[in-house]
Design a protein around this motif. Structure first.
Motif, PDB file in Angstrom:
ATOM      1  N   GLU A 118     -43.077 -40.019  -7.129  1.00 28.86           N
ATOM      2  CA  GLU A 118     -42.634 -41.218  -6.489  1.00 28.86           C
ATOM      3  C   GLU A 118     -42.669 -42.281  -7.682  1.00 28.86           C
ATOM      4  O   GLU A 118     -42.624 -42.837  -6.808  1.00 28.86           O
ATOM      5  CB  GLU A 118     -43.043 -40.583  -5.367  1.00 28.86           C
ATOM      6  CG  GLU A 118     -42.465 -39.240  -4.098  1.00 28.86           C
ATOM      7  CD  GLU A 118     -41.315 -40.019  -4.311  1.00 28.86           C
ATOM      8  OE1 GLU A 118     -40.765 -40.810  -4.139  1.00 28.86           O
ATOM      9  OE2 GLU A 118     -40.803 -38.839  -4.239  1.00 28.86           O
ATOM     10  N   LEU A 119     -44.097 -42.724  -8.298  1.00 31.91           N
ATOM     11  CA  LEU A 119     -44.136 -44.093  -8.736  1.00 31.91           C
ATOM     12  C   LEU A 119     -43.158 -44.367  -9.260  1.00 31.91           C
ATOM     13  O   LEU A 119     -43.239 -45.537  -9.530  1.00 31.91           O
ATOM     14  CB  LEU A 119     -45.295 -42.956  -9.493  1.00 31.91           C
ATOM     15  CG  LEU A 119     -47.002 -43.191  -9.027  1.00 31.91           C
ATOM     16  CD1 LEU A 119     -48.093 -43.128  -9.241  1.00 31.91           C
ATOM     17  CD2 LEU A 119     -47.215 -44.303  -7.964  1.00 31.91           C
ATOM     18  N   GLU A 120     -42.186 -43.929 -10.088  1.00 32.28           N
ATOM     19  CA  GLU A 120     -41.135 -44.343 -10.310  1.00 32.28           C
ATOM     20  C   GLU A 120     -40.825 -45.493  -9.854  1.00 32.28           C
ATOM     21  O   GLU A 120     -40.112 -46.430 -10.791  1.00 32.28           O
ATOM     22  CB  GLU A 120     -39.520 -43.372 -10.436  1.00 32.28           C
ATOM     23  CG  GLU A 120     -39.899 -41.954 -11.483  1.00 32.28           C
ATOM     24  CD  GLU A 120     -38.954 -41.117 -12.045  1.00 32.28           C
ATOM     25  OE1 GLU A 120     -37.827 -41.873 -11.612  1.00 32.28           O
ATOM     26  OE2 GLU A 120     -39.100 -40.135 -12.352  1.00 32.28           O
ATOM     27  N   ASP A 121     -40.082 -45.484  -8.654  1.00 36.92           N
ATOM     28  CA  ASP A 121     -39.843 -46.908  -7.963  1.00 36.92           C
ATOM     29  C   ASP A 121     -41.038 -47.748  -7.489  1.00 36.92           C
ATOM     30  O   ASP A 121     -40.822 -48.567  -6.208  1.00 36.92           O
ATOM     31  CB  ASP A 121     -39.195 -46.150  -6.640  1.00 36.92           C
ATOM     32  CG  ASP A 121     -37.536 -45.232  -7.454  1.00 36.92           C
ATOM     33  OD1 ASP A 121     -37.029 -45.816  -8.406  1.00 36.92           O
ATOM     34  OD2 ASP A 121     -37.865 -44.441  -6.482  1.00 36.92           O
ATOM     35  N   VAL A 122     -42.249 -47.215  -7.429  1.00 31.58           N
ATOM     36  CA  VAL A 122     -43.327 -47.940  -7.174  1.00 31.58           C
ATOM     37  C   VAL A 122     -43.751 -49.820  -7.845  1.00 31.58           C
ATOM     38  O   VAL A 122     -43.486 -49.621  -9.553  1.00 31.58           O
ATOM     39  CB  VAL A 122     -44.106 -47.291  -6.911  1.00 31.58           C
ATOM     40  CG1 VAL A 122     -45.680 -47.363  -8.853  1.00 31.58           C
ATOM     41  CG2 VAL A 122     -45.637 -48.137  -5.879  1.00 31.58           C
ATOM     42  N   ASP A 123     -44.375 -50.389  -7.623  1.00 35.18           N
ATOM     43  CA  ASP A 123     -44.342 -51.538  -8.360  1.00 35.18           C
ATOM     44  C   ASP A 123     -45.094 -51.861  -8.815  1.00 35.18           C
ATOM     45  O   ASP A 123     -46.454 -50.888  -9.223  1.00 35.18           O
ATOM     46  CB  ASP A 123     -44.264 -53.228  -7.487  1.00 35.18           C
ATOM     47  CG  ASP A 123     -45.767 -52.788  -5.970  1.00 35.18           C
ATOM     48  OD1 ASP A 123     -46.594 -53.245  -7.356  1.00 35.18           O
ATOM     49  OD2 ASP A 123     -46.147 -52.586  -5.508  1.00 35.18           O
TER      50      ASP A 123
END
Length: 141
Positions: A118-123
Motif C-alpha cells: 500500500e506504500l506505493e501511493d503514499v507521500d
C-alpha cells in the motif's frame, strides 16, 4: 479502550460505532474542541439538521455510550451533561494501534507485506518516517 467491533465494509467512525452513535460522537468531539459539555437536548438539536430524531432515542444511545466507556456523564441540576472520555485523535490513534496489533498477532508477515504494498501511493514524508523507524529497530531501539 480495547477494540470491540471493526466493520470492514463501513467507513469513518461507522467502522467502530453504529450510525447514530457515530453522529453523536462526532457532535460531542466537536463540542469538546470548544471545551463544551453537551446535554441530550443540545445533541438532539444538532442531529436534527439531518433529520428528526426522538429525544428518548438520543438519550438511550448516549447512555449506552457512557456504559461502553466512550462518554462521561455528570449531573448539572436536572440536566445531564456529556463529554467524550478521550479526544477524537486519541480514540482513532488507540483504535488503529489496537487494530494493527491484532493484524500482526493474527497474520504477521502477511499483514506487513500488504501494508508495504500500500506504500506505493503514499507521500515521501511518510516513507522517510518509516525508514527512520526501521533504522531504529535495526539498531536495537
Amino acid at each position: 479502550m480495547k477494540l470491540q467491533h471493526f466493520k470492514m465494509k463501513e467507513s469513518g467512525l461507522n467502522r467502530f460505532f453504529g450510525p447514530l452513535e457515530a453522529k453523536i460522537m462526532d457532535i460531542l468531539w466537536d463540542g469538546k474542541e470548544h471545551e463544551a459539555e453537551l446535554s441530550i437536548k443540545d445533541v438532539q438539536q444538532k442531529l436534527e439538521a439531518d433529520k428528526q430524531v426522538n429525544f428518548n432515542t438520543v438519550m438511550t444511545v448516549m447512555n449506552r455510550l457512557v456504559e461502553k466507556g466512550f462518554l462521561e456523564k455528570r449531573a448539572a441540576g436536572r440536566t445531564s451533561l456529556f463529554q467524550p472520555v478521550q479526544s477524537k485523535h486519541d480514540f482513532l490513534n488507540n483504535q488503529s494501534k489496537e487494530l494493527t496489533h491484532e493484524l500482526m498477532e493474527e497474520f504477521g508477515p502477511l499483514a506487513v507485506s500488504h501494508m508495504l504494498d500500500e506504500l506505493e501511493d503514499v507521500d515521501s514524508a511518510l516513507l522517510e518516517k518509516l525508514e527512520e523507524k526501521i533504522n531504529l529497530l535495526k539498531k536495537g531501539k
